[in-house]
Design a protein around this motif. Structure first.
Motif, PDB file in Angstrom:
ATOM      1  N   PHE A  10       0.877  -1.203   0.153  1.00  0.00           N
ATOM      2  CA  PHE A  10      -0.022   0.076  -0.003  1.00  0.00           C
ATOM      3  C   PHE A  10       0.862   1.119   0.036  1.00  0.00           C
ATOM      4  O   PHE A  10       0.490   2.080  -0.797  1.00  0.00           O
ATOM      5  N   CYS A  11       1.837   1.534   1.088  1.00  0.00           N
ATOM      6  CA  CYS A  11       2.721   2.435   0.916  1.00  0.00           C
ATOM      7  C   CYS A  11       3.934   2.092   1.702  1.00  0.00           C
ATOM      8  O   CYS A  11       3.915   1.622   3.030  1.00  0.00           O
ATOM      9  N   ARG A  13       6.091   3.943   3.265  1.00  0.00           N
ATOM     10  CA  ARG A  13       6.028   5.058   4.288  1.00  0.00           C
ATOM     11  C   ARG A  13       5.343   4.337   5.563  1.00  0.00           C
ATOM     12  O   ARG A  13       5.573   4.407   6.783  1.00  0.00           O
ATOM     13  N   GLN A  14       4.024   3.713   5.058  1.00  0.00           N
ATOM     14  CA  GLN A  14       2.925   3.310   5.936  1.00  0.00           C
ATOM     15  C   GLN A  14       3.676   2.293   6.802  1.00  0.00           C
ATOM     16  O   GLN A  14       3.492   2.079   7.941  1.00  0.00           O
ATOM     17  N   LEU A  17       6.449   3.176   9.244  1.00  0.00           N
ATOM     18  CA  LEU A  17       5.642   4.114  10.432  1.00  0.00           C
ATOM     19  C   LEU A  17       5.036   3.008  11.538  1.00  0.00           C
ATOM     20  O   LEU A  17       5.025   3.088  12.702  1.00  0.00           O
ATOM     21  N   LYS A 169      -4.177   7.947  -2.888  1.00  0.00           N
ATOM     22  CA  LYS A 169      -4.404   6.733  -1.566  1.00  0.00           C
ATOM     23  C   LYS A 169      -4.361   7.320  -0.212  1.00  0.00           C
ATOM     24  O   LYS A 169      -4.904   6.798   0.841  1.00  0.00           O
ATOM     25  N   CYS A 170      -3.485   8.262  -0.068  1.00  0.00           N
ATOM     26  CA  CYS A 170      -3.248   8.760   1.155  1.00  0.00           C
ATOM     27  C   CYS A 170      -4.705   9.234   1.864  1.00  0.00           C
ATOM     28  O   CYS A 170      -4.776   9.290   3.159  1.00  0.00           O
ATOM     29  N   CYS A 173      -5.811   6.390   3.926  1.00  0.00           N
ATOM     30  CA  CYS A 173      -4.956   6.038   4.848  1.00  0.00           C
ATOM     31  C   CYS A 173      -4.979   6.448   6.291  1.00  0.00           C
ATOM     32  O   CYS A 173      -5.007   7.723   6.688  1.00  0.00           O
ATOM     33  N   ILE A 176      -2.718   9.294   7.888  1.00  0.00           N
ATOM     34  CA  ILE A 176      -2.268  10.445   7.141  1.00  0.00           C
ATOM     35  C   ILE A 176      -2.244  11.574   8.404  1.00  0.00           C
ATOM     36  O   ILE A 176      -0.972  12.646   8.192  1.00  0.00           O
ATOM     37  N   CYS A 179       1.294  10.993   9.454  1.00  0.00           N
ATOM     38  CA  CYS A 179       2.292  10.931   8.386  1.00  0.00           C
ATOM     39  C   CYS A 179       2.662  12.368   7.974  1.00  0.00           C
ATOM     40  O   CYS A 179       3.574  12.881   7.377  1.00  0.00           O
TER      41      CYS A 179
HETATM   42  S1  SF4 Z   1      -0.513   9.269   4.268  1.00  0.00           S
HETATM   43 FE1  SF4 Z   1       1.854   8.795   4.452  1.00  0.00          FE
HETATM   44  S2  SF4 Z   1       1.686   6.638   5.043  1.00  0.00           S
HETATM   45 FE2  SF4 Z   1      -0.404   7.034   4.373  1.00  0.00          FE
HETATM   46  S3  SF4 Z   1      -0.277   6.464   2.264  1.00  0.00           S
HETATM   47 FE3  SF4 Z   1      -0.084   8.648   2.284  1.00  0.00          FE
HETATM   48  S4  SF4 Z   1       2.398   8.907   2.362  1.00  0.00           S
HETATM   49 FE4  SF4 Z   1       1.796   6.677   2.651  1.00  0.00          FE
END
Ligand code: SF4
Length: 199
Positions: A10-11, A13-14, A17, A169-170, A173, A176, A179
């Motif tokens: 999905f991401c 960074r997610q 984290l 997609k954020c 999430c 958010i 992030c």
């Molecule tokens: S909010 Fe941050 S962690 Fe979530 S999908 Fe977007 S960049 Fe990735």
């Protein structure tokens, strides 16, 4: 955890984290998923004729360094031997990305190692459309899953939180607010750092 593979797809960074910084936030999608799994992962089993259904089975793989849990594993005695069939419950409907398939394939890796067997098929049950979809655990999916496992392992072992800029997609999430992806514009960050050091 097997869930890290889905988070990574999905991401990245997610994934970082959650699995490096231990951050977790709920939103509508995570709560829906949790409510469904509360009903399904009941640590129980039942037998009907040749079919044994085990719910909430804890799984692991030493080879791939994975731990997780299967919503349902069906064990069926057939004339050819025992068939083992994992079923993963999803609150929504089929996703466009491969994250759910990779999760299921990782479950298959664990079951194959734990039970010394070969599993060629597994399935999803989608709550929203009330449909069971069977998927093939073929060589392509196995390779894709191994690649994701390797990427997640290096991300976590490097303890690196990647910078990912805001995208559509954020909006879905749950992280958010933590992030702050709109603040992660690389150009703006570069300018900020330049200003910081020129002071
Ligand atoms: S909010 Fe941050 S962690 Fe979530 S999908 Fe977007 S960049 Fe990735």
């Amino acid at each position: 955890m097997i869930s890290a593979l889905q988070h990574y797809i999905f991401c990245p960074r997610q994934c970082a984290l959650i699995h490096i910084d231990d951050v977790w936030q709920e939103n509508l999608f995570t709560v829906r998923g949790e409510l469904l799994h509360e009903k399904v992962d009941t640590d129980s089993y039942e037998t009907r004729g040749d079919l044994k259904t085990v719910r909430g089975l804890r799984i692991h793989s030493f080879k791939y360094g994975l731990v997780g849990r299967c919503d349902v594993v069906e064990f069926k005695q057939t004339s050819k031997g025992k068939e083992i069939f994992p079923v993963e419950f999803k609150a929504g409907q089929p996703k466009e990305d491969i994250s759910d398939k990779v999760q299921l394939c990782a479950q298959v890796f664990c079951l194959e190692e734990m039970l010394n067997t070969q599993i060629n098929k597994a399935s999803f049950f989608y709550g929203k459309i009330r449909r069971r979809d069977v998927i093939q655990i073929d060589d392509q999916l196995r390779t894709q899953t191994e690649e994701v496992i390797n990427k997640v392992r290096s991300l976590i072992s490097e303890k690196r939180i990647p910078i990912i800029e805001y995208s559509a997609k954020c909006r879905n999430c749950s992280l958010i607010k933590v992030c702050q992806p709109k603040a992660l514009n690389k150009k703006k960050l570069g300018n900020y750092i330049k200003q910081l050091y020129s002071l």
